[in-house]
Each structure stands twice: as C-alpha cells, then as structure tokens.
Design a protein around this motif. Structure first.
Motif, PDB file in Angstrom:
ATOM      1  N   LEU A 526       0.809  -1.596   0.445  1.00  0.00           N
ATOM      2  CA  LEU A 526       0.056  -0.021   0.343  1.00  0.00           C
ATOM      3  C   LEU A 526       0.573   0.967  -0.002  1.00  0.00           C
ATOM      4  CD1 LEU A 526      -2.682  -0.965   2.947  1.00  0.00           C
ATOM      5  CD2 LEU A 526      -2.672  -0.947  -0.032  1.00  0.00           C
ATOM      6  N   THR A 527      -0.073   2.422  -0.546  1.00  0.00           N
ATOM      7  CA  THR A 527       1.449   3.731  -0.376  1.00  0.00           C
ATOM      8  C   THR A 527       1.328   4.027   0.410  1.00  0.00           C
ATOM      9  OG1 THR A 527       0.645   3.340  -3.366  1.00  0.00           O
ATOM     10  CG2 THR A 527       1.198   5.287  -2.407  1.00  0.00           C
ATOM     11  N   GLU A 528       2.173   4.925   1.465  1.00  0.00           N
ATOM     12  CA  GLU A 528       2.192   5.724   1.971  1.00  0.00           C
ATOM     13  C   GLU A 528       2.186   6.989   2.149  1.00  0.00           C
ATOM     14  OE1 GLU A 528       5.034   4.809   4.622  1.00  0.00           O
ATOM     15  OE2 GLU A 528       3.846   2.320   5.460  1.00  0.00           O
ATOM     16  N   ALA A 529       1.184   7.963   2.610  1.00  0.00           N
ATOM     17  CA  ALA A 529       1.387   9.638   2.073  1.00  0.00           C
ATOM     18  C   ALA A 529       2.660  10.073   3.111  1.00  0.00           C
ATOM     19  CB  ALA A 529      -0.417  10.244   2.148  1.00  0.00           C
ATOM     20  N   PHE A 530       3.528  10.455   2.306  1.00  0.00           N
ATOM     21  CA  PHE A 530       3.928  11.108   3.069  1.00  0.00           C
ATOM     22  C   PHE A 530       4.359  13.063   2.321  1.00  0.00           C
ATOM     23  CE2 PHE A 530       5.776   7.697   2.358  1.00  0.00           C
ATOM     24  CZ  PHE A 530       7.203   7.826   3.224  1.00  0.00           C
ATOM     25  N   PRO A 531       4.709  14.388   3.721  1.00  0.00           N
ATOM     26  CA  PRO A 531       4.007  15.471   3.114  1.00  0.00           C
ATOM     27  C   PRO A 531       4.717  16.127   2.324  1.00  0.00           C
ATOM     28  CG  PRO A 531       5.491  15.475   5.111  1.00  0.00           C
ATOM     29  CD  PRO A 531       5.026  14.061   4.588  1.00  0.00           C
ATOM     30  N   ILE A 532       4.405  17.179   1.713  1.00  0.00           N
ATOM     31  CA  ILE A 532       5.095  17.673   0.172  1.00  0.00           C
ATOM     32  C   ILE A 532       4.795  18.999   0.619  1.00  0.00           C
ATOM     33  CG2 ILE A 532       4.643  18.282  -2.129  1.00  0.00           C
ATOM     34  CD1 ILE A 532       2.676  15.392  -2.663  1.00  0.00           C
ATOM     35  N   SER A 533       6.407  19.055   0.102  1.00  0.00           N
ATOM     36  CA  SER A 533       5.933  20.949   0.511  1.00  0.00           C
ATOM     37  C   SER A 533       5.360  21.700  -0.572  1.00  0.00           C
ATOM     38  CB  SER A 533       7.806  21.454   0.128  1.00  0.00           C
ATOM     39  OG  SER A 533       8.408  21.063  -0.736  1.00  0.00           O
ATOM     40  N   ALA A 534       5.417  22.716  -0.348  1.00  0.00           N
ATOM     41  CA  ALA A 534       4.655  24.366  -0.634  1.00  0.00           C
ATOM     42  C   ALA A 534       4.580  25.526  -0.936  1.00  0.00           C
ATOM     43  CB  ALA A 534       2.991  23.392  -0.890  1.00  0.00           C
ATOM     44  N   PRO A 535       4.891  26.188  -1.944  1.00  0.00           N
ATOM     45  CA  PRO A 535       4.790  27.458  -2.091  1.00  0.00           C
ATOM     46  C   PRO A 535       3.924  28.231  -1.334  1.00  0.00           C
ATOM     47  CG  PRO A 535       4.441  27.054  -4.073  1.00  0.00           C
ATOM     48  CD  PRO A 535       4.491  25.866  -3.553  1.00  0.00           C
ATOM     49  N   ALA A 536       4.353  28.950  -0.261  1.00  0.00           N
ATOM     50  CA  ALA A 536       3.656  30.181   1.065  1.00  0.00           C
ATOM     51  C   ALA A 536       3.481  31.196  -0.027  1.00  0.00           C
ATOM     52  CB  ALA A 536       4.881  30.736   1.814  1.00  0.00           C
ATOM     53  N   LYS A 537       2.329  31.716  -0.373  1.00  0.00           N
ATOM     54  CA  LYS A 537       1.921  32.949  -1.109  1.00  0.00           C
ATOM     55  C   LYS A 537       1.036  32.995  -0.696  1.00  0.00           C
ATOM     56  CE  LYS A 537       2.661  30.462  -5.897  1.00  0.00           C
ATOM     57  NZ  LYS A 537       1.960  30.547  -7.361  1.00  0.00           N
ATOM     58  N   PRO A 538       0.260  34.578  -0.646  1.00  0.00           N
ATOM     59  CA  PRO A 538      -1.004  35.229  -0.012  1.00  0.00           C
ATOM     60  C   PRO A 538      -2.157  34.718  -0.139  1.00  0.00           C
ATOM     61  CG  PRO A 538       0.413  36.695  -1.370  1.00  0.00           C
ATOM     62  CD  PRO A 538       0.960  35.785  -1.508  1.00  0.00           C
ATOM     63  N   THR A 539      -2.642  33.999  -1.200  1.00  0.00           N
ATOM     64  CA  THR A 539      -3.804  33.349  -0.932  1.00  0.00           C
ATOM     65  C   THR A 539      -3.742  32.572  -0.295  1.00  0.00           C
ATOM     66  OG1 THR A 539      -3.273  34.124  -3.537  1.00  0.00           O
ATOM     67  CG2 THR A 539      -4.823  31.682  -2.845  1.00  0.00           C
ATOM     68  N   PHE A 540      -2.097  31.480   0.086  1.00  0.00           N
ATOM     69  CA  PHE A 540      -2.551  30.387   0.624  1.00  0.00           C
ATOM     70  C   PHE A 540      -2.573  30.955   2.439  1.00  0.00           C
ATOM     71  CE2 PHE A 540      -0.166  28.059   3.935  1.00  0.00           C
ATOM     72  CZ  PHE A 540      -0.727  27.144   3.749  1.00  0.00           C
ATOM     73  N   PHE A 541      -2.342  32.191   2.471  1.00  0.00           N
ATOM     74  CA  PHE A 541      -2.130  32.781   4.565  1.00  0.00           C
ATOM     75  C   PHE A 541      -4.090  32.632   4.036  1.00  0.00           C
ATOM     76  CE2 PHE A 541       2.037  33.272   3.918  1.00  0.00           C
ATOM     77  CZ  PHE A 541       2.561  32.482   5.104  1.00  0.00           C
ATOM     78  N   ASP A 542      -4.499  33.186   3.323  1.00  0.00           N
ATOM     79  CA  ASP A 542      -5.724  34.181   3.294  1.00  0.00           C
ATOM     80  C   ASP A 542      -6.775  32.585   3.205  1.00  0.00           C
ATOM     81  OD1 ASP A 542      -5.262  36.673   2.669  1.00  0.00           O
ATOM     82  OD2 ASP A 542      -5.643  36.628   0.739  1.00  0.00           O
ATOM     83  N   VAL A 543      -6.409  31.074   2.962  1.00  0.00           N
ATOM     84  CA  VAL A 543      -6.888  30.081   2.935  1.00  0.00           C
ATOM     85  C   VAL A 543      -6.882  30.206   4.077  1.00  0.00           C
ATOM     86  CG1 VAL A 543      -7.529  27.568   2.230  1.00  0.00           C
ATOM     87  CG2 VAL A 543      -6.900  29.187   0.734  1.00  0.00           C
ATOM     88  N   ALA A 544      -5.991  29.625   4.699  1.00  0.00           N
ATOM     89  CA  ALA A 544      -5.140  29.569   6.405  1.00  0.00           C
ATOM     90  C   ALA A 544      -6.522  30.134   7.328  1.00  0.00           C
ATOM     91  CB  ALA A 544      -3.805  29.372   6.583  1.00  0.00           C
ATOM     92  N   TRP A 545      -6.464  31.866   7.241  1.00  0.00           N
ATOM     93  CA  TRP A 545      -6.810  32.452   8.277  1.00  0.00           C
ATOM     94  C   TRP A 545      -8.383  32.455   7.975  1.00  0.00           C
ATOM     95  CZ3 TRP A 545      -6.373  34.525  12.437  1.00  0.00           C
ATOM     96  CH2 TRP A 545      -7.003  35.876  12.484  1.00  0.00           C
ATOM     97  N   ASN A 546      -8.951  32.096   7.176  1.00  0.00           N
ATOM     98  CA  ASN A 546     -10.721  31.466   6.921  1.00  0.00           C
ATOM     99  C   ASN A 546     -10.362  30.206   7.542  1.00  0.00           C
ATOM    100  OD1 ASN A 546     -11.231  33.821   5.575  1.00  0.00           O
ATOM    101  ND2 ASN A 546     -10.730  33.635   3.762  1.00  0.00           N
ATOM    102  N   HIS A 547      -9.395  29.670   7.183  1.00  0.00           N
ATOM    103  CA  HIS A 547      -9.540  27.949   8.169  1.00  0.00           C
ATOM    104  C   HIS A 547      -9.359  28.585   9.919  1.00  0.00           C
ATOM    105  CE1 HIS A 547      -9.509  23.949   8.490  1.00  0.00           C
ATOM    106  NE2 HIS A 547      -9.049  23.380   9.291  1.00  0.00           N
ATOM    107  N   ALA A 548      -9.072  29.234   9.860  1.00  0.00           N
ATOM    108  CA  ALA A 548      -8.318  28.864  11.460  1.00  0.00           C
ATOM    109  C   ALA A 548      -9.230  30.223  11.811  1.00  0.00           C
ATOM    110  CB  ALA A 548      -7.044  29.295  11.882  1.00  0.00           C
ATOM    111  N   SER A 549      -9.960  31.056  11.957  1.00  0.00           N
ATOM    112  CA  SER A 549     -10.979  32.135  11.904  1.00  0.00           C
ATOM    113  C   SER A 549     -12.305  30.608  12.794  1.00  0.00           C
ATOM    114  CB  SER A 549     -10.910  32.526  11.336  1.00  0.00           C
ATOM    115  OG  SER A 549     -11.969  32.393  10.420  1.00  0.00           O
ATOM    116  N   SER A 550     -12.538  29.895  12.255  1.00  0.00           N
ATOM    117  CA  SER A 550     -13.503  28.861  12.687  1.00  0.00           C
ATOM    118  C   SER A 550     -13.616  28.750  13.850  1.00  0.00           C
ATOM    119  CB  SER A 550     -14.237  27.833  11.702  1.00  0.00           C
ATOM    120  OG  SER A 550     -12.804  27.086  11.092  1.00  0.00           O
ATOM    121  N   TYR A 551     -12.557  28.922  14.492  1.00  0.00           N
ATOM    122  CA  TYR A 551     -12.479  27.916  16.204  1.00  0.00           C
ATOM    123  C   TYR A 551     -12.335  28.993  17.182  1.00  0.00           C
ATOM    124  CZ  TYR A 551     -10.497  24.228  14.297  1.00  0.00           C
ATOM    125  OH  TYR A 551      -9.288  22.774  13.642  1.00  0.00           O
TER     126      TYR A 551
END
Length: 578
Positions: A526-551
């Motif tokens: 079976l295939t194991e999922a490994f973390p994949i690095s992604a470039p940090a862009k402003p859009t990424f932070f907006d998505v992360a803030w929207n996700h974190a603001s729900s807490y």
C-alpha cells in the motif's frame, strides 16, 4: 580390334574458350592460344613423326630443317586395323590412329573459326596504322573471314567423319553436334537461312539428347546451357531472317529443353514438404524414411489409445521415440553429405535443381524431427501437474517452434510459415501464464501481473493467427485451449490482485479471502502519504486564516498560553526570553 577413342568435345571446347579470351570476346587471344595448343598436340612423342610439319619427320622432303612441309593424313580403314599386325614389314604411309589426330582437327577448326571471328570484328573497329589489315578494304577482309570459316567447316566435317570411324557413340554424337553448329555458322554468314535453321536445329536436338543421357550433372548442364544460351538465339535469328525473306518457317517442338533437370525415375518415392512433392532418389534415404513412416503410424495409434484411456506412455513408446530421433538424424546427415557434393559443382540448371531438391529434403528431415519432439513435449505437458515443470517444458517447446520457423523455404510467406508463427505465439502465451504462476508463488505480484497481461495479449494474437490458417489440422483444438487459457488468465489476475492488497505474507491473517473482508492488515504494497512542500503565497495565508477563524479565539489563546515555553534564567536569560 576396333578403336574407340573417347573425347569430351564440348567440355574441351568450353574449357579452352572460357579460359583464353572468349569471355570478353577477345578472339585474337583465343586464336593465338589455339596455335600454341596445336603445336603441343603435334609434338607429342607418340604422334610427332606423323603430325609435325617439319622436314625432319617428312620423308622425301629436302629443305631446311625447320621449314614448313605440308602433309596429308592417311588413316587406315577400320576393317584394315585387324590386318595391320600381319603387314608390319610392308612399307606404308598410313599413320597410327591416336587421340591427338582427332584433337588436331578439332583445335585447328577452332583456330580457323576464331580467326574468322577476329577478322569480322575488324570490320567494325578503327584499325591503327601499324595493323596488318590497316590498308585492306572491307571486302577483302570479309572474303578472308569467309575463307577461314569455310576451312573451319571443312575441318569440322573431317573431324565428324573420323569420330564416326574411330570413337565411341558419345563422342560421335558430340562430333555431329559440333559439325552441325559449324555448318550453321557458315550458312548464316552467307545468308543461307534455310540451311542454317536446319543445322542449328540439328545441333540443338543432339545437345539436348546428350544432356538427357549424361549421368554427370555438370556435363548435362554444359549441353543444356549450350543448347539454350548459344544455339537457340542463333536459331531464332535465322528463323526471323528466313521468315522476312519469305520462307516457310517451321518451328519444331522444344522437347527436352530443360535437359538434365527433368531426369527423374518414374518409380522413385516422394515426400511432401511445404505443399511441394520432393522425389527421393537415394535408396538408403528412401529406406530410412519408409521405416520412420511405419514407426510414426504406430506412435500416433499408441498416443490416441493412451489419450482415450488417460494413461501415461510406456517404455516401448520411449524406445520408439529414441529410434525415430536416430532415424531422422541419420537421414539429415545423409542429405547433408549429398548436398555438400552438389555445392562444390559448377552451377547450372540440373545442378541447381538438384541442390534445391536436396535443400528441401534437408528441411523435411529437420521438420519431421522437430515435429516429433514437439509432440513429445505436448504429451508430457498434458501429464504434468506442477507449474515449474510446465514452464520448463514450454521453454523447450518454444525452442523447437522457433526452429520450425527458421527452416529453409521460399522467400515469400507461405501457409507453412504462417502456421509455424501462430504456433510460436500459442506456446509463448502458455509459457507466460505458467511463469506468472511461479512469480505468484514467490509473492512477486508485480511481475506476475505483468506476465498475465502479456499472456492475454499473446493468446489474442495467437487466436487471430490460427483462425487465419486454412489448412491447420489442430486449429479447433488450439482455439479451445486458448479460450480456456484466457479464462484462467482473468481468474488468476483477480487472485494476484487480491493477494497483493491483502498481504498474504502477514502472520496475523488467517483463513480465506471472504473471512477477512472486515479485517484491515497493513501491507507494504500500500502507498504511504508523505508531506509535500508547497510554496507560501498570499492566497495560501488567506485560506489558512479563513480556516483558523472558525475556531473559538478564547480556546486558541488558552491553548497557546499553556504551551508557551518557560523562560530560562542565567546570564543570557533576558535575551532568550525576549
């Protein structure tokens, strides 16, 4: 006692002409060679006193020692040869009959013919100033050529007359053919087309007759080649000119044109190979093939009986199998020995025909041996139970099937080649299936799946090829086996995929597949999922803030305060805490 001198007239002429200039139409070189050859023949120790044109050997001549002295050949009559011993003391001008007496006439005729051809060639060439014929007119050159050709005809006729009296039957026929050819040459030169046609036709008939009765294939090819390549074009030219002149041309049948290539005994046996009937002339080979045919009939009968009774072969069948292999080996060695002899002969229609016949016989003996071996392997596979043994047997069967495809035959693909190729695909499909089972037993599922896929592809191709073969005897049986194979491949593919997902190598798994449907066992496949690095862009932070603001903010702050690192003391504590 009657004299029977034997001279291979046409072989002698062919050797002289091909080796001394006539291959590139150098008649001057051939003319000079014939002059030297005449001198050697006349100076033979046994006949030089009768043939040399010198005052030393000519009685009654008083001239210079090496001056030319003409002399006539006075030969004894054949019926007077018996009385020659009784008249030994009687003085006579008769010479003793010898082979060189006939050769002198033959070579002298060839020299005169070559000189005539040389002079005719001068009519079409630009002669240099220092040439002996440079000042001669074309008419005088032509008259000289005709005189030399007339002398060649006269010598050939004299040669024919002496051969009839003093030589054997074969030499007489050759001398008649040669004289007819020379008379035809002279008639052609003087435009007597009717006589030329008759003489050339007579010479062709005699050459073909000699080709039929000659046992040596090289000599037979010599007569056939002379009739078809030398005399026949001359005959066609004369027939055309005679027809243009208003003559009534009668074209005779060309019976025996193929010469020695068709000399086959009516009672000889034959075998069939690649849709062709091959005559077997070798008596020893014929006995071997008849013996093999009888043993093969017994083998097929025993094989059918064992198949119906579902029993294994007996020791008697094994002995028959070994005997048949030995017979086919001996037959192939016998054919190869005969073929080697003909490969060393000079190429010609009869020799080439015999080579082709022996090559086909060689292919037939090899095919019979390979067919016997493949049938033996098929019987062993039918009784085999282990996948490893079946794979090994299919390896040997594939080797024999490929050897059948490489047997000698026509350049274009015939039905035999298509059937052999279809059989190779069939064997490869079964071999891939059994090898896949071996990989599956070793838990190498990736390799097993690849071989299953290859087996299915080969089975599909083999089914198409076998269906396209019209004369394949076991086509229905092979198609049924391939259909069962494709069903087995589909079933085995699902089993391999299931085993690869379930991980049958784990010790915690027990029971069959159905009993483990609700159990999950980790597997290395079976295939194991490994973390994949992604470039940090402003859009990424907006998505992360929207996700974190729900807490809830209070809970996040409380969590941060609890997990805040403690401040350390020391000299640099104020720096670290900051």
């Amino acid at each position: 006692m009657k004299i029977n001198i034997k001279i291979a007239v046409h072989s002698c002429i062919e050797g002289m002409q091909s080796g001394h200039g006539l291959r590139h139409d150098d008649y001057k070189q051939y003319h000079e060679y014939c002059t030297r050859r005449l001198s050697r023949i006349r100076h033979n120790r046994e006949v030089r006193k009768d043939l040399v044109h010198s005052a030393t050997y000519v009685s009654g001549e008083k001239t210079r020692r090496h001056a030319y002295c003409s002399r006539d050949l006075v030969l004894p009559e054949p019926e007077q040869e018996q009385l020659h011993e009784q008249d030994e003391d009687e003085d006579s001008n008769q010479i003793q009959m010898h082979e060189n007496v006939l050769l002198v006439l033959l070579v002298d005729a060839e020299r005169a013919w070559a000189h005539s051809s040389e002079l005719k060639a001068l009519l079409h060439d630009q002669l240099p100033k220092n040439h002996e014929k440079s000042k001669a007119t074309p008419g005088s050159i032509r008259q000289h050529a005709l005189r030399r050709l007339r002398r060649a005809k006269k010598l050939a006729i004299r040669f024919e007359e002496l051969c009839i009296q003093y030589s054997d039957e074969t030499t007489q026929e050759e001398a008649k053919a040669y004289a007819s050819w020379m008379r035809g040459n002279f008639a052609l030169e003087v435009s007597d087309w009717e006589t030329a046609c008759a003489e050339f036709q007579e010479s062709i008939s005699l050459c073909r007759k000699l080709a039929q009765i000659e046992d040596d294939l090289e000599i037979s090819d010599l007569f056939t080649g002379r009739a078809n390549n030398v005399l026949k074009p001359l005959l066609k030219y004369c027939q055309y000119e005679w027809k243009e002149a208003g003559g009534d041309v009668v074209i005779e049948s060309e019976e025996g044109e193929k010469g020695g290539g068709e000399k086959e005994s009516a009672g000889s046996g034959s075998v069939t190979y690649r849709s062709q009937s091959i005559v077997v002339e070798n008596k020893s080979l014929k006995v071997l093939l008849l013996k093999a045919e009888g043993l093969l009939a017994n083998t097929h009968a025993n094989a059918n009986a064992n198949a119906n009774a579902n029993t294994a072969g007996t020791d008697e069948e094994d002995e028959i199998f070994v005997t048949l292999l030995s017979i086919f080996d001996d037959a192939h060695a016998m054919v190869a020995g005969d073929l080697q002899k003909f490969r060393q002969m000079k190429a010609g229609p009869a020799v080439n025909s015999k080579r082709m016949q022996l090559e086909q016989l060689s292919g037939y003996t090899r095919y019979q041996k390979l067919q016997l071996s493949m049938q033996r392997h098929e019987q062993m596979i039918a009784r085999c139970e282990k996948a490893a043994d079946c794979a090994h047997l299919y390896d040997a069967l594939l080797h024999d099937a490929k050897a059948v495809c490489e047997l000698p035959g026509p350049e274009e693909e015939d039905e035999f080649f298509l059937e052999a190729n279809a059989n190779v695909l069939r064997v490869r499909a079964f071999r891939a299936f059994y090898v896949a089972q071996l990989y599956m037993s070793l838990n190498k599922f990736t390799e097993a799946l690849g071989l299953m896929k290859q087996s299915k592809i080969l089975a599909d191709r083999a089914s198409e090829e076998i269906a396209a073969c019209d004369d394949l005897k076991l086509a229905d049986k092979y198609l049924e086996e391939l259909e069962l194979l494709m069903n087995d491949v589909a079933e085995m593919t699902m089993r391999v995929e299931a085993r690869s997902y379930l991980g049958m190598n784990s010790s915690s798994v027990t029971g069959d597949i159905l009993s483990n449907l609700n159990e999950f066992v980790p597997n290395d496949n079976l295939t194991e999922a490994f973390p994949i690095s992604a470039p940090a862009k402003p859009t990424f932070f907006d998505v992360a803030w929207n996700h974190a603001s729900s807490y809830p903010h209070e809970e996040l702050k409380h969590f941060i305060d609890q997990n805040k690192p403690k401040s350390s003391g020391g000299l640099l504590g104020w720096f670290r805490s900051s």
